[in-house]
Design a protein around this motif. Structure first.
Motif, PDB file in Angstrom:
ATOM      1  N   ALA A  12      74.748 -17.249 -44.592  1.00  0.00           N
ATOM      2  CA  ALA A  12      73.422 -17.878 -44.704  1.00  0.00           C
ATOM      3  C   ALA A  12      73.409 -19.242 -44.028  1.00  0.00           C
ATOM      4  CB  ALA A  12      73.034 -18.009 -46.171  1.00  0.00           C
ATOM      5  N   ALA A  13      74.506 -19.995 -44.125  1.00  0.00           N
ATOM      6  CA  ALA A  13      74.566 -21.321 -43.497  1.00  0.00           C
ATOM      7  C   ALA A  13      74.678 -21.220 -41.982  1.00  0.00           C
ATOM      8  CB  ALA A  13      75.743 -22.105 -44.058  1.00  0.00           C
ATOM      9  N   ALA A  14      75.304 -20.165 -41.483  1.00  0.00           N
ATOM     10  CA  ALA A  14      75.501 -20.018 -40.038  1.00  0.00           C
ATOM     11  C   ALA A  14      74.285 -19.413 -39.340  1.00  0.00           C
ATOM     12  CB  ALA A  14      76.727 -19.156 -39.772  1.00  0.00           C
ATOM     13  N   THR A  15      73.376 -18.823 -40.078  1.00  0.00           N
ATOM     14  CA  THR A  15      72.225 -18.152 -39.476  1.00  0.00           C
ATOM     15  C   THR A  15      71.368 -19.073 -38.606  1.00  0.00           C
ATOM     16  OG1 THR A  15      72.198 -16.513 -41.232  1.00  0.00           O
ATOM     17  CG2 THR A  15      70.176 -16.793 -39.983  1.00  0.00           C
ATOM     18  N   PRO A  16      70.997 -20.291 -39.040  1.00  0.00           N
ATOM     19  CA  PRO A  16      70.193 -21.145 -38.144  1.00  0.00           C
ATOM     20  C   PRO A  16      70.904 -21.479 -36.831  1.00  0.00           C
ATOM     21  CG  PRO A  16      70.111 -21.987 -40.377  1.00  0.00           C
ATOM     22  CD  PRO A  16      71.131 -20.904 -40.364  1.00  0.00           C
ATOM     23  N   ALA A  17      72.204 -21.706 -36.894  1.00  0.00           N
ATOM     24  CA  ALA A  17      72.948 -22.001 -35.670  1.00  0.00           C
ATOM     25  C   ALA A  17      72.964 -20.783 -34.754  1.00  0.00           C
ATOM     26  CB  ALA A  17      74.365 -22.450 -35.999  1.00  0.00           C
ATOM     27  N   LEU A  18      73.138 -19.605 -35.325  1.00  0.00           N
ATOM     28  CA  LEU A  18      73.142 -18.377 -34.531  1.00  0.00           C
ATOM     29  C   LEU A  18      71.776 -18.139 -33.888  1.00  0.00           C
ATOM     30  CD1 LEU A  18      74.579 -15.761 -33.642  1.00  0.00           C
ATOM     31  CD2 LEU A  18      73.714 -14.711 -35.737  1.00  0.00           C
ATOM     32  N   VAL A  19      70.716 -18.357 -34.641  1.00  0.00           N
ATOM     33  CA  VAL A  19      69.365 -18.174 -34.102  1.00  0.00           C
ATOM     34  C   VAL A  19      69.107 -19.162 -32.961  1.00  0.00           C
ATOM     35  CG1 VAL A  19      66.912 -18.420 -34.658  1.00  0.00           C
ATOM     36  CG2 VAL A  19      68.416 -17.131 -36.172  1.00  0.00           C
ATOM     37  N   ALA A  20      69.522 -20.423 -33.140  1.00  0.00           N
ATOM     38  CA  ALA A  20      69.335 -21.422 -32.081  1.00  0.00           C
ATOM     39  C   ALA A  20      70.119 -21.039 -30.829  1.00  0.00           C
ATOM     40  CB  ALA A  20      69.779 -22.797 -32.577  1.00  0.00           C
ATOM     41  N   TRP A  21      71.326 -20.548 -30.997  1.00  0.00           N
ATOM     42  CA  TRP A  21      72.138 -20.130 -29.854  1.00  0.00           C
ATOM     43  C   TRP A  21      71.484 -18.944 -29.135  1.00  0.00           C
ATOM     44  CZ3 TRP A  21      75.022 -15.562 -29.002  1.00  0.00           C
ATOM     45  CH2 TRP A  21      75.834 -15.609 -27.877  1.00  0.00           C
ATOM     46  N   LEU A  22      71.026 -17.953 -29.905  1.00  0.00           N
ATOM     47  CA  LEU A  22      70.353 -16.801 -29.299  1.00  0.00           C
ATOM     48  C   LEU A  22      69.068 -17.221 -28.586  1.00  0.00           C
ATOM     49  CD1 LEU A  22      70.813 -14.099 -32.068  1.00  0.00           C
ATOM     50  CD2 LEU A  22      71.850 -14.113 -29.797  1.00  0.00           C
ATOM     51  N   TRP A  23      68.344 -18.180 -29.132  1.00  0.00           N
ATOM     52  CA  TRP A  23      67.113 -18.672 -28.508  1.00  0.00           C
ATOM     53  C   TRP A  23      67.423 -19.298 -27.150  1.00  0.00           C
ATOM     54  CZ3 TRP A  23      62.099 -18.007 -29.457  1.00  0.00           C
ATOM     55  CH2 TRP A  23      61.185 -18.837 -28.837  1.00  0.00           C
ATOM     56  N   LYS A  24      68.470 -20.123 -27.098  1.00  0.00           N
ATOM     57  CA  LYS A  24      68.836 -20.757 -25.830  1.00  0.00           C
ATOM     58  C   LYS A  24      69.290 -19.714 -24.809  1.00  0.00           C
ATOM     59  CE  LYS A  24      70.063 -25.254 -27.687  1.00  0.00           C
ATOM     60  NZ  LYS A  24      71.136 -26.190 -28.003  1.00  0.00           N
ATOM     61  N   LYS A  25      70.055 -18.738 -25.234  1.00  0.00           N
ATOM     62  CA  LYS A  25      70.490 -17.682 -24.326  1.00  0.00           C
ATOM     63  C   LYS A  25      69.309 -16.858 -23.837  1.00  0.00           C
ATOM     64  CE  LYS A  25      74.812 -18.435 -24.024  1.00  0.00           C
ATOM     65  NZ  LYS A  25      75.371 -18.867 -22.754  1.00  0.00           N
ATOM     66  N   GLY A  26      68.350 -16.599 -24.715  1.00  0.00           N
ATOM     67  CA  GLY A  26      67.165 -15.843 -24.332  1.00  0.00           C
ATOM     68  C   GLY A  26      66.308 -16.592 -23.309  1.00  0.00           C
ATOM     69  N   GLN A  27      66.262 -17.915 -23.409  1.00  0.00           N
ATOM     70  CA  GLN A  27      65.493 -18.702 -22.442  1.00  0.00           C
ATOM     71  C   GLN A  27      66.150 -18.695 -21.071  1.00  0.00           C
ATOM     72  OE1 GLN A  27      65.241 -22.491 -24.429  1.00  0.00           O
ATOM     73  NE2 GLN A  27      63.179 -22.052 -25.173  1.00  0.00           N
TER      74      GLN A  27
END
Length: 133
Positions: free
Chosen positions: A113-128
């Motif tokens: 649960a604590a790592a989820t925001p970091a993972l989402v932010a990383w995926l967002w940057k990769k998607g951009q």
């Protein structure tokens, strides 16, 4: 209530011819092609310059600051709840009501649960960074 509505109806009927005349003049004016081009050009100019002017006025930085504050607040609340859950699970494991494996299982869920925001932010940057075509 009826007296009030009757008063409104009388007043609107009184000004109705003037309103209709003004609408007719505006419609006549806007029917001219040059006026349409002028009105649409002004509208496009305002639409195109509104966003950069808002950014230049500092609204973008203020919005980012507000979003960061909300994110940190939510993250802090979730962190406190996770700490309470972990302590509760540790007390139950210590007293023998739960096994230590249940405690470690809960800790793994907390880490996910604590790592989820970091993972989402990383995926967002990769998607951009993705380019199609």
């Amino acid at each position: 209530m009826n007296k009030f509505l009757n008063f409104i109806n009388k007043k609107s009927a009184q000004y109705s011819p003037e309103i209709m005349e003004a609408e007719a003049k505006i419609n006549e004016l806007l029917a001219k092609p040059k006026m349409q081009v002028l009105v649409y050009s002004c509208a496009m100019f305002v639409a195109m310059t509104a966003t950069p002017m808002a950014s230049a006025a500092g609204f973008e930085a203020e919005g980012k600051s507000m979003a960061d504050t909300v994110f940190k607040g939510i993250y802090a609340i979730v962190g406190v709840v996770a700490l309470i859950v972990a302590l509760w699970q540790a007390v139950e494991a210590w007293s023998g009501r739960k096994s230590w494996m249940d405690f470690f299982h809960t800790l793994i869920w907390i880490v996910v649960a604590a790592a989820t925001p970091a993972l989402v932010a990383w995926l967002w940057k990769k998607g951009q960074q993705m380019v199609f075509g």
